[in-house]
Design a protein around this motif. Structure first.
Motif, PDB file in Angstrom:
ATOM      1  N   LEU A 126       0.832  -1.210   0.000  1.00 16.04           N
ATOM      2  CA  LEU A 126       0.000   0.000   0.000  1.00 16.04           C
ATOM      3  C   LEU A 126       0.864   1.256   0.000  1.00 16.04           C
ATOM      4  CD1 LEU A 126      -2.820  -1.023   2.509  1.00 16.04           C
ATOM      5  CD2 LEU A 126      -3.038  -0.693   0.045  1.00 16.04           C
ATOM      6  N   LEU A 127       1.930   1.245   0.802  1.00 19.60           N
ATOM      7  CA  LEU A 127       2.826   2.407   0.821  1.00 19.60           C
ATOM      8  C   LEU A 127       3.507   2.575  -0.534  1.00 19.60           C
ATOM      9  CD1 LEU A 127       4.532   2.154   4.344  1.00 19.60           C
ATOM     10  CD2 LEU A 127       2.543   3.514   3.657  1.00 19.60           C
ATOM     11  N   ALA A 128       3.905   1.464  -1.156  1.00 19.13           N
ATOM     12  CA  ALA A 128       4.548   1.527  -2.469  1.00 19.13           C
ATOM     13  C   ALA A 128       3.583   2.077  -3.516  1.00 19.13           C
ATOM     14  CB  ALA A 128       5.039   0.136  -2.880  1.00 19.13           C
ATOM     15  N   PHE A 129       2.334   1.642  -3.465  1.00 20.89           N
ATOM     16  CA  PHE A 129       1.329   2.136  -4.412  1.00 20.89           C
ATOM     17  C   PHE A 129       1.142   3.637  -4.261  1.00 20.89           C
ATOM     18  CE2 PHE A 129      -3.177   3.049  -5.441  1.00 20.89           C
ATOM     19  CZ  PHE A 129      -3.157   2.689  -6.777  1.00 20.89           C
ATOM     20  N   GLY A 130       1.087   4.105  -3.023  1.00 17.59           N
ATOM     21  CA  GLY A 130       0.965   5.543  -2.793  1.00 17.59           C
ATOM     22  C   GLY A 130       2.158   6.312  -3.327  1.00 17.59           C
ATOM     23  N   LEU A 131       3.357   5.773  -3.109  1.00 17.44           N
ATOM     24  CA  LEU A 131       4.567   6.448  -3.600  1.00 17.44           C
ATOM     25  C   LEU A 131       4.565   6.545  -5.124  1.00 17.44           C
ATOM     26  CD1 LEU A 131       7.225   4.843  -1.236  1.00 17.44           C
ATOM     27  CD2 LEU A 131       6.509   7.239  -1.249  1.00 17.44           C
ATOM     28  N   LEU A 132       4.086   5.495  -5.795  1.00 21.89           N
ATOM     29  CA  LEU A 132       4.007   5.529  -7.252  1.00 21.89           C
ATOM     30  C   LEU A 132       3.060   6.625  -7.732  1.00 21.89           C
ATOM     31  CD1 LEU A 132       3.940   1.708  -8.114  1.00 21.89           C
ATOM     32  CD2 LEU A 132       5.805   3.332  -8.514  1.00 21.89           C
ATOM     33  N   GLN A 135       2.160  10.098  -3.527  1.00 15.75           N
ATOM     34  CA  GLN A 135       1.479  10.391  -2.278  1.00 15.75           C
ATOM     35  C   GLN A 135       2.062   9.560  -1.141  1.00 15.75           C
ATOM     36  OE1 GLN A 135      -2.551   9.356  -3.592  1.00 15.75           O
ATOM     37  NE2 GLN A 135      -3.113  11.512  -3.468  1.00 15.75           N
ATOM     38  N   SER A 136       1.904  10.062   0.075  1.00 12.46           N
ATOM     39  CA  SER A 136       2.295   9.325   1.265  1.00 12.46           C
ATOM     40  C   SER A 136       1.038   8.888   1.997  1.00 12.46           C
ATOM     41  CB  SER A 136       3.166  10.186   2.186  1.00 12.46           C
ATOM     42  OG  SER A 136       3.347   9.547   3.436  1.00 12.46           O
ATOM     43  N   TYR A 137       0.677   7.607   1.862  1.00 18.81           N
ATOM     44  CA  TYR A 137      -0.479   7.107   2.603  1.00 18.81           C
ATOM     45  C   TYR A 137      -0.187   7.072   4.100  1.00 18.81           C
ATOM     46  CZ  TYR A 137      -2.600   5.669  -1.837  1.00 18.81           C
ATOM     47  OH  TYR A 137      -3.164   5.660  -3.092  1.00 18.81           O
ATOM     48  N   LEU A 138       1.095   7.006   4.451  1.00 11.85           N
ATOM     49  CA  LEU A 138       1.458   7.029   5.866  1.00 11.85           C
ATOM     50  C   LEU A 138       1.037   8.342   6.508  1.00 11.85           C
ATOM     51  CD1 LEU A 138       2.976   5.527   8.154  1.00 11.85           C
ATOM     52  CD2 LEU A 138       5.041   6.721   7.403  1.00 11.85           C
ATOM     53  N   LYS A 139       1.111   9.425   5.737  1.00 17.39           N
ATOM     54  CA  LYS A 139       0.724  10.741   6.249  1.00 17.39           C
ATOM     55  C   LYS A 139      -0.746  10.752   6.661  1.00 17.39           C
ATOM     56  CE  LYS A 139       0.316  15.591   4.846  1.00 17.39           C
ATOM     57  NZ  LYS A 139       0.528  16.571   3.758  1.00 17.39           N
ATOM     58  N   PHE A 140      -1.599  10.076   5.892  1.00 13.52           N
ATOM     59  CA  PHE A 140      -3.020  10.053   6.213  1.00 13.52           C
ATOM     60  C   PHE A 140      -3.282   9.392   7.559  1.00 13.52           C
ATOM     61  CE2 PHE A 140      -3.611   9.741   1.356  1.00 13.52           C
ATOM     62  CZ  PHE A 140      -3.467  11.116   1.239  1.00 13.52           C
ATOM     63  N   ARG A 149       6.757  18.034   7.135  1.00 13.28           N
ATOM     64  CA  ARG A 149       6.590  18.592   5.796  1.00 13.28           C
ATOM     65  C   ARG A 149       6.431  17.445   4.804  1.00 13.28           C
ATOM     66  NH1 ARG A 149      11.160  21.633   7.262  1.00 13.28           N
ATOM     67  NH2 ARG A 149      12.359  20.810   5.496  1.00 13.28           N
ATOM     68  N   ASP A 150       5.866  17.750   3.650  1.00 10.81           N
ATOM     69  CA  ASP A 150       5.575  16.709   2.664  1.00 10.81           C
ATOM     70  C   ASP A 150       6.823  15.925   2.275  1.00 10.81           C
ATOM     71  OD1 ASP A 150       2.911  17.329   2.648  1.00 10.81           O
ATOM     72  OD2 ASP A 150       3.020  18.608   0.861  1.00 10.81           O
ATOM     73  N   GLU A 151       7.970  16.633   2.134  1.00  7.49           N
ATOM     74  CA  GLU A 151       9.202  15.922   1.773  1.00  7.49           C
ATOM     75  C   GLU A 151       9.569  14.884   2.821  1.00  7.49           C
ATOM     76  OE1 GLU A 151      10.258  20.332   1.228  1.00  7.49           O
ATOM     77  OE2 GLU A 151       8.577  19.200   2.079  1.00  7.49           O
ATOM     78  N   GLY A 152       9.375  15.244   4.081  1.00  7.40           N
ATOM     79  CA  GLY A 152       9.673  14.320   5.165  1.00  7.40           C
ATOM     80  C   GLY A 152       8.783  13.094   5.138  1.00  7.40           C
ATOM     81  N   TRP A 153       7.491  13.306   4.835  1.00  5.59           N
ATOM     82  CA  TRP A 153       6.570  12.178   4.768  1.00  5.59           C
ATOM     83  C   TRP A 153       6.958  11.220   3.650  1.00  5.59           C
ATOM     84  CZ3 TRP A 153       3.955  10.519   8.521  1.00  5.59           C
ATOM     85  CH2 TRP A 153       3.343  11.380   9.444  1.00  5.59           C
TER      86      TRP A 153
END
Length: 216
Positions: A126-132, A135-140, A149-153
């Motif tokens: 799921l995290l890989a799919f978001g990165l593709l 997006q960072s699903y971890l952030k949600f 900050r978004d770069e950190g996420w």
């Protein structure tokens, strides 16, 4: 009071219901109690064999059969008390029911031992799919806990994705090549410690990409 004010009030009530606080000790007991009870019960019953309806089951299978409803009940209690469950908690319960149920039904402990592999592959995927998708699903899931900050996420998400895949691989190596008792210790303490150590080693990232609090 206007209709808009009433709607706002209902939203505030809903927000409070979604975030009810409970005693932290009770919360920890509901989250980690079933795992510790599984570990203790396994140590006590690992050498025993039980005959049920003419079929022999070893201690691991019997403990697994007891663990499934215990985890479901503790998760349901946590939801009833707090009004919310994380996606990770829901996914864990579903996979425990599926793979634990298969182990009990087929009297084969391999399915339950595969469960952590499936969980970490699911989360990592799921995290890989978001990165593709950029997006960072971890952030949600964790934005309120760790404002970054978004770069950190994106960096943290990429690192955690690799961590999850590594844990899935480690679980496969352990259960396939070591005795059941070794795997039980690894599942109970090793996997939890690995995730804890991962976040503890991200201190520099948290400091470098932390959002500054509004000054007012």
């Amino acid at each position: 009071m206007t209709e808009r004010d009433m709607d706002s009030g209902r939203q505030d009530d809903g927000a409070q219901d979604a975030g009810r606080q409970i005693n932290p000790w009770l919360k920890s007991a509901l989250e980690f109690g079933p795992i510790l009870l599984f570990f203790i019960a396994y140590l006590r019953l690992k050498e025993q064999v039980f005959t049920i309806a003419g079929t022999e089951y070893d201690g691991f299978i019997v403990v697994t059969a007891a663990f499934i409803p215990l985890l479901v009940a503790s998760t349901a209690a946590l939801w009833a008390l707090t009004g919310k469950l994380s996606r990770m908690q829901v996914a864990t319960v579903v996979l425990v029911v599926i793979f634990g149920g298969l182990s009990v039904w087929l009297n084969d402990d391999r399915f339950f031992k595969m469960k952590p592999t499936m969980i970490y592959l699911l989360f990592g995927g799921l995290l890989a799919f978001g990165l593709l998708r950029g997006q960072s699903y971890l952030k949600f899931v964790m934005e309120e806990v760790m404002p970054l900050r978004d770069e950190g996420w994106m960096i943290l998400t990429r690192r955690l994705m690799f961590c999850f895949f590594a844990l899935a691989l480690a679980n496969e190596l352990i259960w396939r090549n070591f005795p059941t008792e070794t795997w039980v210790y690894f599942k109970t303490f090793g996997l939890t410690a690995a995730v804890f150590v991962f976040f503890m080693t991200q201190g520099k990232l948290f400091s470098a990409y932390a959002l500054e609090k509004d000054k007012s």
